[in-house]
Scaffold this motif. Structure first.
Motif, PDB file in Angstrom:
ATOM      1  N   PHE A 183       5.312   3.217  -7.512  1.00 51.12           N
ATOM      2  CA  PHE A 183       5.421   2.258  -8.607  1.00 51.12           C
ATOM      3  C   PHE A 183       4.621   2.719  -9.817  1.00 51.12           C
ATOM      4  O   PHE A 183       5.068   2.551 -10.952  1.00 51.12           O
ATOM      5  CB  PHE A 183       4.965   0.875  -8.160  1.00 51.12           C
TER       6      PHE A 183
ATOM      7  N   ALA B 205       0.779  -1.243   0.000  1.00 51.53           N
ATOM      8  CA  ALA B 205       0.000   0.000   0.000  1.00 51.53           C
ATOM      9  C   ALA B 205       0.812   1.297   0.000  1.00 51.53           C
ATOM     10  O   ALA B 205       0.547   2.164  -0.817  1.00 51.53           O
ATOM     11  CB  ALA B 205      -0.988  -0.019   1.149  1.00 51.53           C
TER      12      ALA B 205
ATOM     13  N   TYR C 196       3.492   2.093  -1.181  1.00 50.13           N
ATOM     14  CA  TYR C 196       4.367   2.341  -2.325  1.00 50.13           C
ATOM     15  C   TYR C 196       3.646   2.293  -3.654  1.00 50.13           C
ATOM     16  O   TYR C 196       4.272   2.322  -4.697  1.00 50.13           O
ATOM     17  CB  TYR C 196       5.541   1.357  -2.298  1.00 50.13           C
ATOM     18  N   ARG C 197       2.302   2.167  -3.612  1.00 50.18           N
ATOM     19  CA  ARG C 197       1.566   2.074  -4.869  1.00 50.18           C
ATOM     20  C   ARG C 197       1.861   3.252  -5.782  1.00 50.18           C
ATOM     21  O   ARG C 197       2.107   3.100  -6.960  1.00 50.18           O
ATOM     22  CB  ARG C 197       0.064   2.049  -4.571  1.00 50.18           C
ATOM     23  N   ARG C 198       1.831   4.444  -5.210  1.00 49.24           N
ATOM     24  CA  ARG C 198       2.005   5.653  -6.014  1.00 49.24           C
ATOM     25  C   ARG C 198       3.392   5.674  -6.677  1.00 49.24           C
ATOM     26  O   ARG C 198       3.523   5.999  -7.851  1.00 49.24           O
ATOM     27  CB  ARG C 198       1.854   6.879  -5.115  1.00 49.24           C
TER      28      ARG C 198
ATOM     29  N   VAL D  23      -4.308   3.186  -7.347  1.00 45.18           N
ATOM     30  CA  VAL D  23      -2.963   3.646  -6.987  1.00 45.18           C
ATOM     31  C   VAL D  23      -3.003   4.294  -5.605  1.00 45.18           C
ATOM     32  O   VAL D  23      -2.597   3.708  -4.615  1.00 45.18           O
ATOM     33  CB  VAL D  23      -2.421   4.622  -8.036  1.00 45.18           C
ATOM     34  N   ASP D  24      -3.503   5.529  -5.566  1.00 45.37           N
ATOM     35  CA  ASP D  24      -3.589   6.226  -4.284  1.00 45.37           C
ATOM     36  C   ASP D  24      -4.910   5.923  -3.584  1.00 45.37           C
ATOM     37  O   ASP D  24      -4.958   5.761  -2.378  1.00 45.37           O
ATOM     38  CB  ASP D  24      -3.512   7.737  -4.501  1.00 45.37           C
TER      39      ASP D  24
END
Lengths: 91, 562
Positions: free
Chosen positions: A30, A24, A26-28, B47-48
């Protein structure tokens, strides 16, 4: 995994929760890295299509081994068991 | 007094706070609605904005906000006795931090998941937002410089922690490779990683590593500080999957295990608190308890940094609005529990009052070392851990917290440098940005005090800056509440208290720095003081305007229903 993910055994649920805990924050980062990569790819493809000489042509040869794996994944996704290109023998 | 009483009273108060007070706030003040579509659903992008299980989200929120500060603050503040620190941590968590963290989360969820900086722009004005950026930059600078000193001190005082601390980097590297290269599921690498981490603690305990007295003409402590900055620089340049991501993850797991062990040890050891409840025999040079207590313990009582995390990433992943109570309020309780453990270690982990006084012979002398040594005694008595093993474990735990905050902090600071350069009209690359960020931190560490300890000299300023940020967040929440025509008293009281204490502390420190002729800190103090006055003024204006706008807006703000 979102909360609407399927249940399963407690171990599988624990594993899913751990996966979420891992990914969660680090989603942005990646997503941004992937976008940058796609941008570069687009730039190279577009310049190729427009006939602009590719300054990195010499170095792209070195990138072939990296590309092989992704090319392999791609042709499998496209439903081709074997590589459709004679000169790209990934499998 | 027996430490178990302190533990039970503290935990009991926090539990009551969660069960009753947060329920009251959730229902009557923030009025959470289970069916309100949160940004995680309305703006879902994978993503966010991703709806996330509330326990996982709580884990994230908690590990993101828990750095070294909830240990360092109380470990220094018990010099005034255990009672003031205990009261401030317990009451602060229940009535200040809980409402603040929970409120920041709620305000952000009600405003499309915007961060506190953006919200202060909309609710307090553009100047408020600019000020926010200044405060954030200063805060990051202080965190990076001060944490380097905290870690270096621990590496020098507990040489047995050197192997596990640097070994943890290897464990993280291996986990990263296992997951991304070999696509292994997370369950077994996690279990294996935690086991290896604790095995490294055992190995390190048998083989302490000490740097020579002079490394290239530097003392061991200075050498560690330079090494740590080098490490943080490299870590922030590497792709995140290589080191940062697995490292944060494994540290998070270790935090839960470590905290559990520590609490179990207190329960089994049932130690007596040797420190006085109120220390009226403080060493010379100790500043007054009011206002310094309230800025020395920031994280663990109330911290502006939490609002940044709550509104920055947590709010975008909240599945249901009603989860905000558990994630936000209980996140603050988690941090309060860590601080409570630190207070107990630093007051009950000594054999006699004389031993305690010998450690707390000077303001700022106790610190994390007292936590580590005191905790060692508790672990030895409670769980029969061999001597020194407990301090190795606690030092490793404290260092891992501080180090992950430090490398993320440096990465963030690099972004700030790059953004500032872009505003000024030129482009700064990743490498140059990192070098600039490192140079600023090192200039502070080595410029403000001898031996690279400049970071620690500014610790009291960290408290005031952090509290100022909390006040700004509370001001935004109050303005929203006033505009909605709800009772703002529950955020206004902490806001006024924090502002008065921060301003008072800044003025006291201003005099001290002037006397010492410490121009760097004097300048920083003035910047923060001006910012604090500015916030108060802007917030006051915004609240008056909000009241005039009246309750007409209630129920219509940002598409609110019902």
């Amino acid at each position: 995994m979102a909360t609407d993910a399927p249940g399963g055994s407690p171990l599988a649920r624990l594993s899913a929760a751990l996966g979420e805990f891992y990914a969660a924050p680090y989603r942005r980062t990646f997503a941004r890295a992937r976008r940058d990569e796609d941008d570069l790819f687009m730039l190279l493809v577009c310049s190729e299509a427009l006939g602009v000489p590719n300054p990195a042509a010499y170095y792209t040869l070195e990138l072939m081994p990296v590309l092989y794996e992704r090319f392999h994944d791609w042709h499998r996704r496209m439903g081709m068991e074997r590589s459709p290109l004679d000169h790209v023998g990934c499998c | 007094m027996n430490a178990i009483i302190l533990l039970l009273v503290g935990l009991g108060a926090m539990a009551l706070g969660y069960v009753f007070y947060s329920k009251f706030i959730a229902e009557k003040i923030y009025r959470l609605q289970a069916d309100y579509p949160t940004p995680a659903h309305t703006l879902r992008d994978g993503v966010d904005y991703v709806p996330t299980n509330r326990f996982v989200l709580w884990g994230h929120h908690f590990t993101s906000v828990a750095g070294a500060a909830p240990i360092v603050g109380p470990a220094i503040a018990v010099i005034w006795g255990w009672a003031p620190a205990f009261l401030w941590v317990t009451l602060g968590t229940v009535f200040f931090a809980g409402v603040h963290d929970f409120g920041a989360l709620w305000a952000s969820v009600r405003n499309k998941g915007k961060s506190m900086g953006m919200l202060s722009g909309s609710y307090i004005g553009r100047r408020g937002r600019n000020l926010f950026l200044v405060v954030i930059f200063l805060l990051l600078l202080m965190v990076n410089a001060a944490f380097a000193v905290v870690i270096a001190n621990l590496l020098v005082s507990t040489p047995t922690s050197v192997i596990p601390v640097w070994g943890a980097i290897l464990v993280a590297l291996v986990i990263g490779q296992l997951i991304y290269r070999w696509k292994v599921g997370l369950l077994w690498p996690s279990i294996g990683g935690v086991i290896v981490l604790y095995a490294l603690i055992l190995i390190g305990n048998s083989y302490p590593l000490v740097l020579p007295d002079s490394v290239f003409g530097m003392s061991a402590k200075s050498a560690w500080i330079v090494l740590l900055f080098l490490y943080a620089g490299i870590a922030s340049l590497l792709p995140v999957w290589v080191l940062l991501q697995p490292r944060d993850y494994i540290n998070g797991l270790q935090l839960f295990v470590g905290l559990g062990i520590l609490y179990a040890a207190v329960l089994f050891a049932s130690p007596t608190i040797v420190a006085p409840a109120f220390n009226d025999n403080v060493p010379d040079g100790t500043p007054g308890i009011v206002p310094l207590l309230f800025v020395t313990i920031a994280c663990g009582a109330i911290s502006g940094f939490h609002g940044m995390v709550a509104s920055g990433t947590t709010s975008k992943q909240l599945d249901k609005e009603t989860d905000a109570r558990f994630v936000g309020y209980f996140g603050a309780v988690g941090e309060g529990m860590l601080s409570l453990a630190a207070i107990i270690c630093c007051t009950a982990g000594f054999a006699t009052l004389v031993d305690w006084q010998a450690v707390y012979a000077q303001f700022g002398a106790g610190g994390v070392t007292a936590f580590v040594n005191g905790g060692d005694v508790l672990l030895m008595e409670g769980l029969g851990m061999p001597e020194q093993l407990g301090s190795t474990m606690l030092a490793t735990m404290a260092i891992l917290f501080a180090a992950t905050t430090m490398d993320t902090g440096l990465r963030l600071q690099r972004f700030v440098v790059q953004e500032a350069a872009e505003l000024a009209g030129f482009k700064v690359g990743t490498f140059l940005g990192t070098v600039v960020a490192l140079a600023v931190c090192m200039a502070l560490a080595f410029g403000a005090g001898g031996d690279g300890a400049g970071g620690m000299v500014i610790w009291p300023l960290f408290g005031t800056t952090n509290q100022l940020l909390a006040a700004l967040t509370l001001a935004v929440i109050s303005v929203i509440l006033i505009r909605k025509g709800r009772n703002p008293l529950f955020t206004l009281v902490p806001l006024v208290f924090l502002l008065v204490m921060s301003l008072y502390a800044l003025i006291v420190q201003l005099g001290t720095f002037l006397e010492q002729g410490n121009w760097l800190l004097l300048a920083m103090d003035v910047v923060i003081l001006v910012a604090a006055l500015w916030v108060s003024f802007e917030a006051f204006l915004a609240m008056r305007k909000g009241r005039d706008a009246g309750a007409a807006e209630d129920g219509t703000l940002d598409g609110e229903r019902g």
